[in-house]
Design a protein around this motif. Structure first.
Motif, PDB file in Angstrom:
ATOM      1  N   SER A 175       0.801  -1.224   0.000  1.00  0.00           N
ATOM      2  CA  SER A 175       0.000   0.000   0.000  1.00  0.00           C
ATOM      3  C   SER A 175       0.834   1.273   0.000  1.00  0.00           C
TER       4      SER A 175
ATOM      5  N   PRO B 139       3.789   2.669  -3.568  1.00  0.00           N
ATOM      6  CA  PRO B 139       3.433   3.601  -4.658  1.00  0.00           C
ATOM      7  C   PRO B 139       3.553   5.073  -4.292  1.00  0.00           C
TER       8      PRO B 139
ATOM      9  N   LEU C 215       4.380   8.077  -6.913  1.00  0.00           N
ATOM     10  CA  LEU C 215       3.366   9.051  -7.301  1.00  0.00           C
ATOM     11  C   LEU C 215       3.862  10.478  -7.117  1.00  0.00           C
TER      12      LEU C 215
ATOM     13  N   LEU D  29       1.302   0.350 -10.652  1.00  0.00           N
ATOM     14  CA  LEU D  29      -0.017   0.122 -10.065  1.00  0.00           C
ATOM     15  C   LEU D  29      -0.908  -0.767 -10.923  1.00  0.00           C
TER      16      LEU D  29
ATOM     17  N   THR E 272       1.389  -4.969 -10.862  1.00  0.00           N
ATOM     18  CA  THR E 272       0.490  -5.636  -9.927  1.00  0.00           C
ATOM     19  C   THR E 272      -0.151  -6.857 -10.567  1.00  0.00           C
TER      20      THR E 272
ATOM     21  N   HIS F  56      -3.667   9.868   2.226  1.00  0.00           N
ATOM     22  CA  HIS F  56      -4.570  10.106   1.098  1.00  0.00           C
ATOM     23  C   HIS F  56      -4.867  11.597   0.950  1.00  0.00           C
TER      24      HIS F  56
ATOM     25  N   THR G 220      -5.742   5.795  -9.756  1.00  0.00           N
ATOM     26  CA  THR G 220      -5.671   4.351  -9.534  1.00  0.00           C
ATOM     27  C   THR G 220      -5.355   4.048  -8.079  1.00  0.00           C
ATOM     28  N   TRP G 221      -4.410   4.783  -7.509  1.00  0.00           N
ATOM     29  CA  TRP G 221      -4.087   4.572  -6.091  1.00  0.00           C
ATOM     30  C   TRP G 221      -5.260   4.964  -5.203  1.00  0.00           C
TER      31      TRP G 221
ATOM     32  N   GLN H 219      -7.779   2.046  -5.634  1.00  0.00           N
ATOM     33  CA  GLN H 219      -7.387   0.688  -5.262  1.00  0.00           C
ATOM     34  C   GLN H 219      -6.722   0.589  -3.899  1.00  0.00           C
ATOM     35  N   VAL H 220      -6.324   1.692  -3.328  1.00  0.00           N
ATOM     36  CA  VAL H 220      -5.756   1.692  -1.975  1.00  0.00           C
ATOM     37  C   VAL H 220      -6.538   2.644  -1.068  1.00  0.00           C
TER      38      VAL H 220
ATOM     39  N   SER I  70      -2.447  -4.996  -1.383  1.00  0.00           N
ATOM     40  CA  SER I  70      -2.572  -3.562  -1.639  1.00  0.00           C
ATOM     41  C   SER I  70      -3.965  -3.046  -1.325  1.00  0.00           C
TER      42      SER I  70
END
Length: 355
Positions: free
Chosen positions: A8, A11, A15, A33, A37, A71, A102-103, A106-107, A278
Protein backbone atom coordinates in the motif's frame (compact mmCIF):
# COMPACT_ATOMS: atom_id res chain seq x y z
CA UNK A 1 1.34 -6.98 8.23
CA UNK A 2 4.52 -6.43 6.25
CA UNK A 3 2.87 -7.35 2.95
CA UNK A 4 -0.01 -4.93 3.51
CA UNK A 5 2.37 -2.14 4.50
CA UNK A 6 4.72 -2.55 1.55
CA UNK A 7 2.02 -3.05 -1.09
CA UNK A 8 0.00 0.00 0.00
CA UNK A 9 2.88 2.42 0.72
CA UNK A 10 5.47 1.71 -2.01
CA UNK A 11 3.43 3.60 -4.66
CA UNK A 12 3.51 6.85 -2.64
CA UNK A 13 7.05 8.00 -3.50
CA UNK A 14 6.50 6.93 -7.11
CA UNK A 15 3.37 9.05 -7.30
CA UNK A 16 5.09 12.08 -5.80
CA UNK A 17 7.94 11.76 -8.30
CA UNK A 18 5.40 11.43 -11.11
CA UNK A 19 3.55 14.57 -10.02
CA UNK A 20 6.48 16.89 -9.41
CA UNK A 21 8.88 15.66 -12.13
CA UNK A 22 6.73 14.07 -14.80
CA UNK A 23 8.72 12.45 -17.59
CA UNK A 24 9.26 8.72 -17.15
CA UNK A 25 8.17 8.81 -13.50
CA UNK A 26 4.47 9.13 -14.34
CA UNK A 27 4.66 6.00 -16.47
CA UNK A 28 6.65 4.19 -13.76
CA UNK A 29 3.94 4.98 -11.20
CA UNK A 30 1.06 3.99 -13.49
CA UNK A 31 2.69 0.79 -14.73
CA UNK A 32 3.60 -0.22 -11.18
CA UNK A 33 -0.02 0.12 -10.06
CA UNK A 34 -1.43 -1.71 -13.07
CA UNK A 35 0.89 -3.96 -15.10
CA UNK A 36 3.34 -4.83 -12.31
CA UNK A 37 0.49 -5.64 -9.93
CA UNK A 38 -1.20 -7.85 -12.52
CA UNK A 39 2.05 -9.72 -13.23
CA UNK A 40 2.71 -10.27 -9.54
CA UNK A 41 -0.81 -11.63 -9.09
CA UNK A 42 0.03 -14.22 -11.75
CA UNK A 43 3.48 -15.11 -10.39
CA UNK A 44 2.88 -15.12 -6.63
CA UNK A 45 1.02 -18.16 -5.23
CA UNK A 46 -2.60 -17.60 -4.28
CA UNK A 47 -3.15 -16.37 -0.70
CA UNK A 48 -5.48 -19.04 0.70
CA UNK A 49 -4.00 -19.05 4.20
CA UNK A 50 -6.24 -17.67 6.95
CA UNK A 51 -5.01 -15.97 10.09
CA UNK A 52 -6.63 -16.54 13.46
CA UNK A 53 -9.93 -14.62 13.25
CA UNK A 54 -9.87 -14.04 17.02
CA UNK A 55 -6.40 -12.45 17.00
CA UNK A 56 -5.87 -8.72 17.43
CA UNK A 57 -3.88 -6.72 14.91
CA UNK A 58 -3.04 -3.34 16.50
CA UNK A 59 -0.63 -2.50 13.67
CA UNK A 60 -3.50 -2.64 11.19
CA UNK A 61 -5.15 0.35 12.88
CA UNK A 62 -1.97 2.39 12.64
CA UNK A 63 -1.50 1.53 8.96
CA UNK A 64 -5.11 2.37 8.16
CA UNK A 65 -4.96 5.74 9.91
CA UNK A 66 -1.64 6.59 8.25
CA UNK A 67 -3.07 5.73 4.82
CA UNK A 68 -6.12 7.89 5.50
CA UNK A 69 -3.99 10.91 6.37
CA UNK A 70 -1.61 10.19 3.48
CA UNK A 71 -4.57 10.11 1.10
CA UNK A 72 -5.49 13.69 2.00
CA UNK A 73 -1.92 14.93 1.50
CA UNK A 74 -1.61 13.02 -1.77
CA UNK A 75 -4.81 14.61 -3.02
CA UNK A 76 -3.42 18.08 -2.29
CA UNK A 77 -0.09 17.19 -3.92
CA UNK A 78 -1.82 15.88 -7.03
CA UNK A 79 -3.92 19.04 -7.39
CA UNK A 80 -0.92 21.34 -6.89
CA UNK A 81 1.54 19.59 -9.20
CA UNK A 82 -0.77 18.11 -11.82
CA UNK A 83 -3.23 20.97 -12.06
CA UNK A 84 -0.76 23.80 -11.39
CA UNK A 85 1.85 25.47 -13.60
CA UNK A 86 4.73 23.49 -12.08
CA UNK A 87 5.34 19.75 -12.06
CA UNK A 88 3.86 17.42 -14.65
CA UNK A 89 2.14 18.99 -17.63
CA UNK A 90 0.55 17.98 -20.91
CA UNK A 91 0.41 14.24 -21.46
CA UNK A 92 2.61 13.71 -18.42
CA UNK A 93 -0.10 15.31 -16.26
CA UNK A 94 -2.74 13.01 -17.74
CA UNK A 95 -0.70 9.88 -17.03
CA UNK A 96 0.21 11.08 -13.53
CA UNK A 97 -3.46 11.84 -12.86
CA UNK A 98 -4.39 8.31 -13.95
CA UNK A 99 -1.75 6.90 -11.59
CA UNK A 100 -3.03 8.95 -8.64
CA UNK A 101 -6.64 8.03 -9.39
CA UNK A 102 -5.67 4.35 -9.53
CA UNK A 103 -4.09 4.57 -6.09
CA UNK A 104 -7.09 6.49 -4.74
CA UNK A 105 -9.42 3.79 -6.05
CA UNK A 106 -7.39 0.69 -5.26
CA UNK A 107 -5.76 1.69 -1.98
CA UNK A 108 -7.45 4.85 -0.72
CA UNK A 109 -10.95 3.46 -1.17
CA UNK A 110 -10.37 0.04 0.47
CA UNK A 111 -8.69 1.82 3.36
CA UNK A 112 -11.52 4.36 3.74
CA UNK A 113 -13.89 1.40 3.63
CA UNK A 114 -11.96 -0.11 6.53
CA UNK A 115 -12.10 3.17 8.44
CA UNK A 116 -15.87 3.69 8.13
CA UNK A 117 -16.37 0.23 9.64
CA UNK A 118 -14.10 1.01 12.59
CA UNK A 119 -15.60 0.94 16.10
CA UNK A 120 -13.61 4.11 16.83
CA UNK A 121 -15.39 7.38 16.13
CA UNK A 122 -12.28 9.30 15.02
CA UNK A 123 -11.39 6.59 12.52
CA UNK A 124 -14.90 6.71 11.05
CA UNK A 125 -14.58 10.50 10.70
CA UNK A 126 -11.31 10.05 8.82
CA UNK A 127 -12.93 7.52 6.50
CA UNK A 128 -15.79 9.92 5.76
CA UNK A 129 -13.27 12.67 5.09
CA UNK A 130 -11.43 10.49 2.56
CA UNK A 131 -14.64 9.70 0.69
CA UNK A 132 -15.65 13.37 0.81
CA UNK A 133 -12.32 14.34 -0.74
CA UNK A 134 -13.26 12.07 -3.65
CA UNK A 135 -16.62 13.91 -3.96
CA UNK A 136 -18.22 10.63 -2.93
CA UNK A 137 -19.04 11.32 0.71
CA UNK A 138 -22.47 9.68 0.61
CA UNK A 139 -20.74 6.30 0.21
CA UNK A 140 -19.69 6.55 3.87
CA UNK A 141 -23.39 6.49 4.82
CA UNK A 142 -24.90 4.32 2.10
CA UNK A 143 -22.31 1.56 2.42
CA UNK A 144 -22.83 0.58 6.09
CA UNK A 145 -26.47 1.66 6.41
CA UNK A 146 -27.88 0.41 3.10
CA UNK A 147 -25.49 -1.92 1.33
CA UNK A 148 -24.61 -4.01 4.38
CA UNK A 149 -28.23 -4.29 5.47
CA UNK A 150 -29.72 -5.13 2.08
CA UNK A 151 -26.87 -6.66 0.06
CA UNK A 152 -27.91 -9.31 -2.45
CA UNK A 153 -31.53 -8.15 -2.42
CA UNK A 154 -33.48 -5.75 -4.66
CA UNK A 155 -33.40 -3.23 -1.80
CA UNK A 156 -29.67 -2.65 -2.33
CA UNK A 157 -28.83 -0.24 -5.18
CA UNK A 158 -25.21 -1.45 -5.11
CA UNK A 159 -26.05 -5.08 -5.95
CA UNK A 160 -25.86 -5.71 -9.70
CA UNK A 161 -28.61 -7.82 -11.22
CA UNK A 162 -27.88 -10.83 -13.46
CA UNK A 163 -27.32 -9.67 -17.02
CA UNK A 164 -27.04 -6.01 -15.99
CA UNK A 165 -24.07 -4.37 -17.69
CA UNK A 166 -21.80 -2.05 -15.75
CA UNK A 167 -22.69 1.04 -17.78
CA UNK A 168 -26.36 0.58 -16.94
CA UNK A 169 -25.56 -0.34 -13.34
CA UNK A 170 -23.25 2.60 -12.54
CA UNK A 171 -25.75 5.52 -12.69
CA UNK A 172 -28.45 3.41 -11.02
CA UNK A 173 -26.09 2.46 -8.18
CA UNK A 174 -24.67 6.00 -7.73
CA UNK A 175 -28.04 7.74 -7.64
CA UNK A 176 -29.81 4.94 -5.78
CA UNK A 177 -27.14 4.77 -3.09
CA UNK A 178 -27.18 8.54 -2.64
CA UNK A 179 -30.93 8.54 -2.11
CA UNK A 180 -31.04 5.41 0.04
CA UNK A 181 -28.18 6.64 2.21
CA UNK A 182 -29.89 10.00 2.71
CA UNK A 183 -33.16 8.27 3.66
CA UNK A 184 -31.30 6.03 6.13
CA UNK A 185 -29.57 8.99 7.78
CA UNK A 186 -32.85 10.90 8.06
CA UNK A 187 -34.56 7.88 9.60
CA UNK A 188 -31.75 7.44 12.14
CA UNK A 189 -31.93 11.11 13.12
CA UNK A 190 -35.71 10.91 13.62
CA UNK A 191 -35.38 7.82 15.80
CA UNK A 192 -32.69 9.53 17.88
CA UNK A 193 -34.71 12.75 18.15
CA UNK A 194 -31.84 14.78 16.69
CA UNK A 195 -31.94 17.85 14.46
CA UNK A 196 -31.87 17.49 10.69
CA UNK A 197 -28.81 19.77 10.78
CA UNK A 198 -26.86 16.81 12.21
CA UNK A 199 -27.25 14.94 8.92
CA UNK A 200 -23.76 14.03 7.64
CA UNK A 201 -24.94 14.71 4.08
CA UNK A 202 -24.59 18.40 4.88
CA UNK A 203 -20.92 17.77 5.59
CA UNK A 204 -20.54 15.73 2.40
CA UNK A 205 -21.90 18.57 0.27
CA UNK A 206 -19.95 21.30 2.07
CA UNK A 207 -16.84 19.13 1.95
CA UNK A 208 -17.20 18.62 -1.79
CA UNK A 209 -17.53 22.38 -2.22
CA UNK A 210 -14.41 22.88 -0.09
CA UNK A 211 -12.47 20.43 -2.28
CA UNK A 212 -13.45 22.35 -5.39
CA UNK A 213 -12.42 25.60 -3.71
CA UNK A 214 -9.09 24.04 -2.68
CA UNK A 215 -8.47 22.85 -6.23
CA UNK A 216 -9.13 26.38 -7.49
CA UNK A 217 -6.84 27.91 -4.84
CA UNK A 218 -4.00 25.53 -5.65
CA UNK A 219 -4.21 25.41 -9.41
CA UNK A 220 -7.11 27.44 -10.76
CA UNK A 221 -9.40 26.02 -13.42
CA UNK A 222 -6.96 23.25 -14.35
CA UNK A 223 -6.97 22.17 -10.71
CA UNK A 224 -10.74 21.71 -10.84
CA UNK A 225 -10.37 19.68 -14.04
CA UNK A 226 -7.72 17.51 -12.35
CA UNK A 227 -9.94 17.06 -9.30
CA UNK A 228 -13.00 16.05 -11.30
CA UNK A 229 -10.98 13.69 -13.47
CA UNK A 230 -9.26 11.89 -10.60
CA UNK A 231 -12.44 11.71 -8.51
CA UNK A 232 -14.44 10.43 -11.45
CA UNK A 233 -11.99 7.60 -12.05
CA UNK A 234 -11.76 6.77 -8.34
CA UNK A 235 -15.55 6.69 -8.03
CA UNK A 236 -15.74 4.40 -11.07
CA UNK A 237 -13.37 1.99 -9.30
CA UNK A 238 -15.58 2.00 -6.19
CA UNK A 239 -18.62 1.22 -8.34
CA UNK A 240 -16.71 -1.46 -10.22
CA UNK A 241 -15.72 -3.10 -6.93
CA UNK A 242 -19.33 -3.30 -5.79
CA UNK A 243 -20.45 -4.45 -9.23
CA UNK A 244 -17.88 -7.24 -9.48
CA UNK A 245 -18.11 -8.44 -5.89
CA UNK A 246 -21.90 -8.83 -5.83
CA UNK A 247 -22.91 -9.38 -9.44
CA UNK A 248 -26.00 -11.60 -9.70
CA UNK A 249 -25.80 -13.05 -6.18
CA UNK A 250 -29.04 -13.19 -4.21
CA UNK A 251 -30.29 -13.93 -0.73
CA UNK A 252 -33.38 -16.14 -0.60
CA UNK A 253 -36.56 -14.65 0.79
CA UNK A 254 -38.07 -16.71 3.58
CA UNK A 255 -41.73 -17.54 4.09
CA UNK A 256 -42.11 -14.80 6.71
CA UNK A 257 -41.00 -12.23 4.14
CA UNK A 258 -37.55 -11.66 5.58
CA UNK A 259 -34.33 -12.44 3.76
CA UNK A 260 -31.97 -15.16 4.82
CA UNK A 261 -28.89 -13.97 6.75
CA UNK A 262 -25.89 -12.87 4.74
CA UNK A 263 -23.67 -15.89 4.16
CA UNK A 264 -20.43 -16.85 2.41
CA UNK A 265 -22.33 -17.38 -0.87
CA UNK A 266 -23.37 -13.74 -1.22
CA UNK A 267 -20.12 -12.11 -2.37
CA UNK A 268 -17.49 -12.87 -5.01
CA UNK A 269 -13.95 -13.25 -3.66
CA UNK A 270 -10.40 -13.33 -4.93
CA UNK A 271 -7.33 -15.10 -3.48
CA UNK A 272 -4.73 -13.10 -5.44
CA UNK A 273 -1.88 -12.08 -3.15
CA UNK A 274 -0.68 -8.76 -4.59
CA UNK A 275 -4.07 -7.11 -4.93
CA UNK A 276 -5.16 -8.65 -1.65
CA UNK A 277 -2.23 -6.94 0.08
CA UNK A 278 -2.57 -3.56 -1.64
CA UNK A 279 -6.37 -3.51 -1.17
CA UNK A 280 -6.15 -4.53 2.51
CA UNK A 281 -7.88 -7.88 1.93
CA UNK A 282 -10.97 -6.22 0.41
CA UNK A 283 -11.23 -9.11 -2.11
CA UNK A 284 -12.01 -11.40 0.87
CA UNK A 285 -15.44 -9.91 0.63
CA UNK A 286 -17.76 -12.63 1.90
CA UNK A 287 -16.19 -12.71 5.35
CA UNK A 288 -16.27 -8.93 5.53
CA UNK A 289 -20.04 -8.95 4.99
CA UNK A 290 -20.51 -11.65 7.60
CA UNK A 291 -18.18 -9.90 10.09
CA UNK A 292 -18.04 -6.18 9.17
CA UNK A 293 -16.04 -5.23 12.27
CA UNK A 294 -13.35 -7.86 11.75
CA UNK A 295 -9.92 -6.25 11.09
CA UNK A 296 -8.73 -6.75 7.55
CA UNK A 297 -5.73 -9.05 8.33
CA UNK A 298 -8.13 -11.54 9.96
CA UNK A 299 -10.61 -11.84 7.09
CA UNK A 300 -11.16 -15.46 6.08
CA UNK A 301 -11.33 -17.16 2.69
CA UNK A 302 -12.90 -20.55 1.89
CA UNK A 303 -12.85 -21.83 -1.68
CA UNK A 304 -15.52 -24.44 -0.90
CA UNK A 305 -18.26 -22.15 0.40
CA UNK A 306 -17.45 -18.78 -1.19
CA UNK A 307 -17.82 -17.80 -4.86
CA UNK A 308 -14.35 -17.25 -6.34
CA UNK A 309 -13.64 -14.89 -9.23
CA UNK A 310 -11.72 -16.40 -12.13
CA UNK A 311 -9.22 -13.51 -12.19
CA UNK A 312 -7.93 -10.85 -9.80
CA UNK A 313 -10.33 -8.08 -8.85
CA UNK A 314 -8.69 -5.32 -11.00
CA UNK A 315 -8.69 -7.63 -14.04
CA UNK A 316 -12.35 -8.46 -13.44
CA UNK A 317 -13.08 -4.73 -13.22
CA UNK A 318 -11.51 -4.23 -16.64
CA UNK A 319 -13.57 -7.10 -18.05
CA UNK A 320 -16.71 -5.53 -16.57
CA UNK A 321 -16.15 -2.49 -18.79
CA UNK A 322 -17.09 -4.71 -21.76
CA UNK A 323 -20.57 -6.03 -20.83
CA UNK A 324 -20.74 -8.73 -23.50
CA UNK A 325 -17.37 -10.15 -22.43
CA UNK A 326 -18.36 -9.87 -18.76
CA UNK A 327 -21.54 -11.88 -19.28
CA UNK A 328 -19.62 -14.51 -21.21
CA UNK A 329 -17.21 -14.92 -18.28
CA UNK A 330 -19.64 -14.63 -15.36
CA UNK A 331 -23.19 -15.63 -16.29
CA UNK A 332 -22.39 -19.32 -16.55
CA UNK A 333 -21.13 -19.20 -12.96
CA UNK A 334 -24.30 -17.72 -11.48
CA UNK A 335 -26.48 -20.87 -11.40
CA UNK A 336 -24.02 -22.50 -8.97
CA UNK A 337 -24.84 -19.80 -6.41
CA UNK A 338 -28.53 -19.15 -7.08
CA UNK A 339 -30.77 -19.45 -3.98
CA UNK A 340 -32.61 -22.76 -3.60
CA UNK A 341 -35.90 -21.13 -2.66
CA UNK A 342 -37.63 -17.85 -3.38
CA UNK A 343 -40.95 -17.03 -1.74
CA UNK A 344 -43.97 -17.25 -4.07
CA UNK A 345 -44.71 -14.02 -5.86
CA UNK A 346 -41.26 -12.58 -5.16
CA UNK A 347 -39.39 -11.78 -8.39
CA UNK A 348 -35.97 -11.36 -6.78
CA UNK A 349 -32.94 -10.45 -8.85
CA UNK A 350 -33.49 -13.31 -11.27
CA UNK A 351 -36.96 -12.31 -12.44
CA UNK A 352 -40.31 -13.95 -11.76
CA UNK A 353 -39.70 -17.54 -10.53
CA UNK A 354 -42.97 -18.58 -12.13
CA UNK A 355 -41.70 -17.72 -15.60
Amino acid sequence: MAAFTVASLVPLPLLLMAACLGGPWDWVALLYLTVFTAVMDKLVPRAWRNRNPQAEFPASKGLSQFLGIAHLWMMAAALYWIGGPTGANGMDAVVAGLAFATWFGQVGHPNAHELVHSPEREARKLGRLVYTSLLFGHHASAHPKVHHRHVATPLDPATARPGEGFWRYAPRAWIGSFRAGLAAERADLRRAGRSALANPYIGYVLGAGSMIALAWALAGGSGIVALLGMCGMAQAQVLLSDYVQHYGLERARLEDGRYEPVGPQHSWNSPHAMTGASMLNAPRHSDHHMHPMRPFPALQLDRDTMPILPYALPIMACIALVPRLWRRVMDRRLPDWAPDEVAPGYPGLYGDPAE
